[in-house]
Design a protein around this motif. Structure first.
Motif, PDB file in Angstrom:
ATOM      1  N   CYS A  29      74.663  51.611 -22.289  1.00 26.29           N
ATOM      2  CA  CYS A  29      73.345  50.982 -22.289  1.00 26.29           C
ATOM      3  C   CYS A  29      72.396  51.517 -23.367  1.00 26.29           C
ATOM      4  CB  CYS A  29      72.676  51.164 -20.927  1.00 26.29           C
ATOM      5  SG  CYS A  29      73.753  50.894 -19.516  1.00 26.29           S
TER       6      CYS A  29
ATOM      7  N   CYS B   4      71.132  49.811 -26.725  1.00 34.39           N
ATOM      8  CA  CYS B   4      70.052  48.815 -26.688  1.00 34.39           C
ATOM      9  C   CYS B   4      68.847  49.265 -25.867  1.00 34.39           C
ATOM     10  CB  CYS B   4      70.575  47.516 -26.105  1.00 34.39           C
ATOM     11  SG  CYS B   4      71.960  46.817 -27.021  1.00 34.39           S
ATOM     12  N   HIS B   5      69.034  50.260 -25.031  1.00 35.48           N
ATOM     13  CA  HIS B   5      67.946  50.623 -24.105  1.00 35.48           C
ATOM     14  C   HIS B   5      67.600  52.102 -24.113  1.00 35.48           C
ATOM     15  CE1 HIS B   5      67.898  46.639 -22.283  1.00 35.48           C
ATOM     16  NE2 HIS B   5      69.172  46.732 -21.960  1.00 35.48           N
TER      17      HIS B   5
ATOM     18  N   MET C  46      74.621  42.631 -17.689  1.00 33.52           N
ATOM     19  CA  MET C  46      74.648  43.775 -18.625  1.00 33.52           C
ATOM     20  C   MET C  46      75.947  44.543 -18.459  1.00 33.52           C
ATOM     21  SD  MET C  46      71.815  43.860 -20.390  1.00 33.52           S
ATOM     22  CE  MET C  46      70.769  42.396 -20.399  1.00 33.52           C
TER      23      MET C  46
ATOM     24  N   LYS D 129      74.909  43.570 -22.223  1.00 41.40           N
ATOM     25  CA  LYS D 129      74.796  42.236 -22.792  1.00 41.40           C
ATOM     26  C   LYS D 129      75.936  41.931 -23.774  1.00 41.40           C
ATOM     27  CE  LYS D 129      71.177  39.249 -24.629  1.00 41.40           C
ATOM     28  NZ  LYS D 129      70.975  38.479 -23.391  1.00 41.40           N
TER      29      LYS D 129
HETATM   30  C1  HEC Z   1      73.886  44.908 -26.865  1.00 38.42           C
HETATM   31  C2  HEC Z   1      72.591  45.255 -26.327  1.00 38.42           C
HETATM   32  C3  HEC Z   1      72.473  45.573 -24.845  1.00 38.42           C
HETATM   33  C4  HEC Z   1      73.237  46.431 -24.083  1.00 38.42           C
HETATM   34  C5  HEC Z   1      74.451  47.248 -24.526  1.00 38.42           C
HETATM   35  C6  HEC Z   1      72.642  46.458 -22.776  1.00 38.42           C
HETATM   36  N1  HEC Z   1      71.551  45.639 -22.740  1.00 38.42           N
HETATM   37 FE1  HEC Z   1      70.292  45.338 -21.180  1.00 38.42          FE
HETATM   38  N2  HEC Z   1      69.242  43.982 -22.230  1.00 38.42           N
HETATM   39  C7  HEC Z   1      69.450  43.646 -23.566  1.00 38.42           C
HETATM   40  C8  HEC Z   1      68.482  42.629 -23.974  1.00 38.42           C
HETATM   41  C9  HEC Z   1      68.394  42.004 -25.350  1.00 38.42           C
HETATM   42  C10 HEC Z   1      67.672  42.375 -22.826  1.00 38.42           C
HETATM   43  C11 HEC Z   1      66.487  41.398 -22.703  1.00 38.42           C
HETATM   44  C12 HEC Z   1      66.930  39.966 -22.727  1.00 38.42           C
HETATM   45  C13 HEC Z   1      67.861  39.605 -21.595  1.00 38.42           C
HETATM   46  O1  HEC Z   1      67.503  39.823 -20.421  1.00 38.42           O
HETATM   47  O2  HEC Z   1      68.961  39.159 -21.905  1.00 38.42           O
HETATM   48  C14 HEC Z   1      68.167  43.238 -21.765  1.00 38.42           C
HETATM   49  C15 HEC Z   1      67.633  43.273 -20.495  1.00 38.42           C
HETATM   50  C16 HEC Z   1      67.985  44.185 -19.515  1.00 38.42           C
HETATM   51  C17 HEC Z   1      67.362  44.297 -18.218  1.00 38.42           C
HETATM   52  C18 HEC Z   1      66.274  43.385 -17.667  1.00 38.42           C
HETATM   53  C19 HEC Z   1      66.939  42.046 -17.344  1.00 38.42           C
HETATM   54  C20 HEC Z   1      66.756  41.545 -15.954  1.00 38.42           C
HETATM   55  O3  HEC Z   1      67.375  40.502 -15.619  1.00 38.42           O
HETATM   56  O4  HEC Z   1      66.004  42.146 -15.177  1.00 38.42           O
HETATM   57  C21 HEC Z   1      67.964  45.324 -17.568  1.00 38.42           C
HETATM   58  C22 HEC Z   1      67.630  45.849 -16.181  1.00 38.42           C
HETATM   59  C23 HEC Z   1      68.986  45.834 -18.453  1.00 38.42           C
HETATM   60  N3  HEC Z   1      68.976  45.129 -19.625  1.00 38.42           N
HETATM   61  C24 HEC Z   1      69.831  46.876 -18.122  1.00 38.42           C
HETATM   62  C25 HEC Z   1      70.951  47.243 -18.883  1.00 38.42           C
HETATM   63  C26 HEC Z   1      71.933  48.209 -18.445  1.00 38.42           C
HETATM   64  C27 HEC Z   1      71.892  48.953 -17.111  1.00 38.42           C
HETATM   65  C28 HEC Z   1      72.856  48.307 -19.454  1.00 38.42           C
HETATM   66  C29 HEC Z   1      74.108  49.126 -19.465  1.00 38.42           C
HETATM   67  C30 HEC Z   1      75.031  48.966 -18.360  1.00 38.42           C
HETATM   68  C31 HEC Z   1      72.447  47.399 -20.518  1.00 38.42           C
HETATM   69  N4  HEC Z   1      71.288  46.775 -20.129  1.00 38.42           N
HETATM   70  C32 HEC Z   1      73.111  47.234 -21.721  1.00 38.42           C
HETATM   71  C33 HEC Z   1      70.417  44.174 -24.380  1.00 38.42           C
HETATM   72  C34 HEC Z   1      71.415  45.074 -23.985  1.00 38.42           C
END
Ligand code: HEC
Length: 116
Positions: A47, A50-51, A90, A92
């Motif tokens: 994660c 991106c986060h 996620m 993503k």
């Molecule tokens: C390649 C990039 C990428 C990765 C890797 C990634 N994310 Fe995200 N995430 C995003 C983006 C861009 C958004 C905002 C747009 C969307 O919701 O698609 C987001 C949104 C979110 C949100 C809010 C969305 C919601 O529906 O509430 C959460 C919580 C989140 N990520 C958690 C995670 C977690 C936990 C991981 C690892 C297991 C992770 N992300 C890995 C790109 C990524």
């Protein structure tokens, strides 16, 4: 006799088709989860690209226990990693976390999501 033969064939075919059967998660330990040793590495590896605090895509910064805690309390952490309806799946555009990784996170939450 014919019937049991067919059943065996069908079972064997299924066995090789199901990834989870090929890579059994029987030894997935979920007792006494530690945030630092068990959970943080999963979040970092999957994660942080991106986060983390610098690249907080979608306004989500997952660095540190306190920030994760907020996403646990509003159910979005489990929602996104379990690909539940109403949440963005996620990581993503990547494969879902391994069942064992999800089980560890769920167990850690059930054990109080401690900063341990
Ligand atoms: C390649 C990039 C990428 C990765 C890797 C990634 N994310 Fe995200 N995430 C995003 C983006 C861009 C958004 C905002 C747009 C969307 O919701 O698609 C987001 C949104 C979110 C949100 C809010 C969305 C919601 O529906 O509430 C959460 C919580 C989140 N990520 C958690 C995670 C977690 C936990 C991981 C690892 C297991 C992770 N992300 C890995 C790109 C990524």
């Amino acid at each position: 006799m014919i019937c049991s033969g067919l059943l065996l064939l069908a079972t064997t075919a299924c066995y090789y088709d199901v990834e989870e059967e090929l890579y059994p998660t029987i030894d997935c330990t979920t007792e006494d989860m530690s945030f630092a040793a068990d959970i943080l590495p999963i979040i970092q590896n999957n994660c942080y690209a991106c986060h983390d605090a610098a690249s907080n895509f979608g306004g989500i910064d997952l660095e540190g226990h306190q920030k994760l805690k907020v996403l646990i309390e509003n159910n979005s952490l489990l929602g996104v990693i379990k690909h539940q309806a109403g949440f963005s799946p996620m990581p993503k555009n990547k494969a879902k976390l391994l069942d064992c990784e999800i089980e560890k996170i769920e167990a850690w939450i059930a054990q109080g999501a401690l900063d341990n």
